[in-house]
Write an enzyme that holds these catalytic residues in place. Structure first.
Site, PDB file in Angstrom:
ATOM      1  N   ARG A  34       0.812  -1.220   0.000  1.00 34.50           N
ATOM      2  CA  ARG A  34       0.000   0.000   0.000  1.00 34.50           C
ATOM      3  C   ARG A  34       0.845   1.269   0.000  1.00 34.50           C
ATOM      4  O   ARG A  34       0.454   2.267  -0.593  1.00 34.50           O
ATOM      5  CB  ARG A  34      -0.940  -0.005   1.203  1.00 34.50           C
ATOM      6  CG  ARG A  34      -2.055  -1.009   0.999  1.00 34.50           C
ATOM      7  CD  ARG A  34      -2.970  -1.056   2.172  1.00 34.50           C
ATOM      8  NE  ARG A  34      -4.118  -1.886   1.861  1.00 34.50           N
ATOM      9  CZ  ARG A  34      -4.890  -2.461   2.770  1.00 34.50           C
ATOM     10  NH1 ARG A  34      -4.638  -2.283   4.047  1.00 34.50           N
ATOM     11  NH2 ARG A  34      -5.910  -3.179   2.397  1.00 34.50           N
ATOM     12  N   LYS A 217     -19.714 -17.118  -0.076  1.00 34.34           N
ATOM     13  CA  LYS A 217     -21.182 -16.986   0.017  1.00 34.34           C
ATOM     14  C   LYS A 217     -21.824 -16.278  -1.176  1.00 34.34           C
ATOM     15  O   LYS A 217     -21.227 -15.374  -1.768  1.00 34.34           O
ATOM     16  CB  LYS A 217     -21.531 -16.174   1.257  1.00 34.34           C
ATOM     17  CG  LYS A 217     -21.187 -16.893   2.532  1.00 34.34           C
ATOM     18  CD  LYS A 217     -21.457 -15.981   3.693  1.00 34.34           C
ATOM     19  CE  LYS A 217     -21.267 -16.730   5.006  1.00 34.34           C
ATOM     20  NZ  LYS A 217     -21.363 -15.827   6.127  1.00 34.34           N
ATOM     21  N   GLY A 373     -11.337  -8.873  -2.106  1.00 31.70           N
ATOM     22  CA  GLY A 373     -11.237 -10.052  -1.250  1.00 31.70           C
ATOM     23  C   GLY A 373     -10.073 -10.954  -1.627  1.00 31.70           C
ATOM     24  O   GLY A 373      -8.988 -10.488  -1.984  1.00 31.70           O
ATOM     25  N   GLY A 396     -13.770  -3.804  -0.458  1.00 25.73           N
ATOM     26  CA  GLY A 396     -15.166  -3.347  -0.480  1.00 25.73           C
ATOM     27  C   GLY A 396     -15.403  -2.254  -1.507  1.00 25.73           C
ATOM     28  O   GLY A 396     -16.454  -2.227  -2.166  1.00 25.73           O
TER      29      GLY A 396
END
Ligand code: AMP
Length: 415
Positions: A34, A217, A373, A396
């Protein structure tokens, strides 16, 4: 305004970066991706003859000072990369004097913004159910504006280069932009790259477009799946959600991961794909294990005939071929979420084959975006990150952007 068109000479720039880097127990940085990601923006400002005020969050201190999450721990690393000393402001809201004293080429790093609850703008210590919550929230929003105004007061120009937090309307990511006119606020280079990559996927699409959605999911991916349904030619759904679909279609899935309250949703997705003419690809076979561990016993079976006590942990060979064919022919590829439990080497084969097919398609001219993710961890694990077109730094934020949501951090600058 764009960063390339702005001359920072003699200007003070306040730059929101995402320096939320992982640290070990001794405060050493374990992954500096980062920091390196923000360097082009920071170096351009310094090379122009500007001075730099760097601000970031680290972790989740929830509005309280927490020495373990102090950005002072990364000061030396930032100094090393920028090849000059870095001054540190222990209190990010009381740094006006230090900011005013900066000369061209000098750098000031502010302490973790989230030591102040005003950064996130959420009232602390009060439950959402409490009748006084709305009033507390309103008051905090006012305090957030003041906090943003204080930060804005340090500089002549605002640059946002923190894609990872662009989906949040925080003081430093969005509210601060209200205190600069359009000529004095802009996206940094990393942000520009991220926005362009999302544009490639959402508007500048070359067909065939294959999206691979994996992960654990259906529920966390449904927004993206629905948005992509209007754009993709091939939609591959894999990972843990395979078994929700298999069960919804009447299969026996043993103890595989399954969202029992999403069976109807799975059927709706299948129906919608049919209506829209999308080629929906679901796993047909799997590598099942008799325990959730790397050295479990394994067998290859149909996803609809998994024996009791066994669970599907990776895609099987037939599925791998089916998926990889749809990937290799694609001209646009989006990959979000692994095909199996890739953290266990014995169940990483399917995810690796997908990554390799994406690399092959990319070599043949496809645009490939990997992000959100665990798929980033996946391409890193396989050493293939530099062979796809773009690996997003946003988790996100990337997912919300692909869902078609307007990201507050970008809207605050672009209007
Ligand atoms: P997500 O954060 O939703 O992208 O999910 C990523 C996680 O899904 C990874 O940690 C994978 O290990 C996990 N996962 C993928 N396939 C399966 C599966 N068949 N059973 C259980 N977990 C899975």
């Amino acid at each position: 305004m764009t960063i390339d068109n702005f001359n920072f000479n003699g200007k003070k720039a306040i730059v929101r970066v995402d320096f939320n880097v992982p640290l070990d127990e001794n405060g050493n940085i374990t992954d500096d991706t980062r920091i390196r990601g923000a360097l082009p923006t920071l170096k351009k400002i310094l090379a122009d003859g500007g001075s730099l005020i760097i601000m970031s969050h680290m972790g989740k201190p929830k509005g309280k000072v927490n020495p373990k999450l102090s950005l002072s721990q990364i000061k030396d690393a930032v100094a090393k990369y920028l090849e000059r000393p870095v001054e540190f402001a222990e209190d990010c809201a009381k740094a006006a004097d230090k900011a005013a004293a900066l000369k061209p080429g000098e750098v000031l790093l502010l302490e973790n913004l989230r030591f102040y609850p005003e950064e996130e703008g959420k009232p602390v210590g009060i439950d959402k159910e409490d009748p006084a919550y709305d009033a507390a929230k309103k008051e905090m929003k006012e305090r957030q504006k003041e906090f943003a105004k204080t930060l804005a007061g340090y500089a002549d120009v605002y640059v946002n280069d923190a894609f990872g937090t662009a989906h949040r309307r925080h003081a430093s990511t969005a509210v601060i932009a209200d205190y600069f006119d359009a000529d004095h606020k802009m996206l940094g280079y990393l942000m520009e790259k991220e926005v362009k990559a999302v544009d490639n996927i959402l508007s500048d699409i070359k067909h065939p477009f294959t999206a691979i959605m994996g992960g654990s999911k259906v529920s966390t991916k449904i927004g993206i799946i629905e948005n992509l349904m209007d754009k993709v030619d091939n939609l591959i759904l894999c990972g843990g959600m395979t078994y929700t679909f298999a069960k919804a279609l009447g299969g026996k899935i043993g103890i595989s991961i399954c969202e029992d309250d999403k069976l109807q949703l799975a059927l709706d997705i299948i129906e919608k794909a049919k209506q829209k003419g999308v080629n929906l690809l679901l796993a047909v076979d799997c590598v099942a294990g008799d325990a959730f561990k790397n050295d479990a016993n394994t067998m290859i079976c149909s996803v609809k005939e998994i024996p009791d006590g066994w669970e599907g942990l990776d895609i099987g060979p037939e599925t791998t071929k089916l998926f990889c064919d749809a990937i290799k022919n694609a001209k646009t590829i989006l990959w979000n979420g692994p095909a199996g439990v890739f953290e266990f080497d014995n169940f990483a084969k399917g995810s690796r084959a997908i990554a390799e097919a994406i690399v092959e398609a990319t070599k043949n001219g496809a645009f490939s975006l990997v992000g959100g993710g665990d798929s980033v961890a996946c391409v890193n694990k396989f050493g293939l990150a530099d062979q796809v077109s773009y690996v997003s730094t946003g988790g996100g934020a990337l997912l919300e952007a692909i869902e078609g949501k307007v990201l507050p951090g970008i809207a605050a600058i672009r209007g």
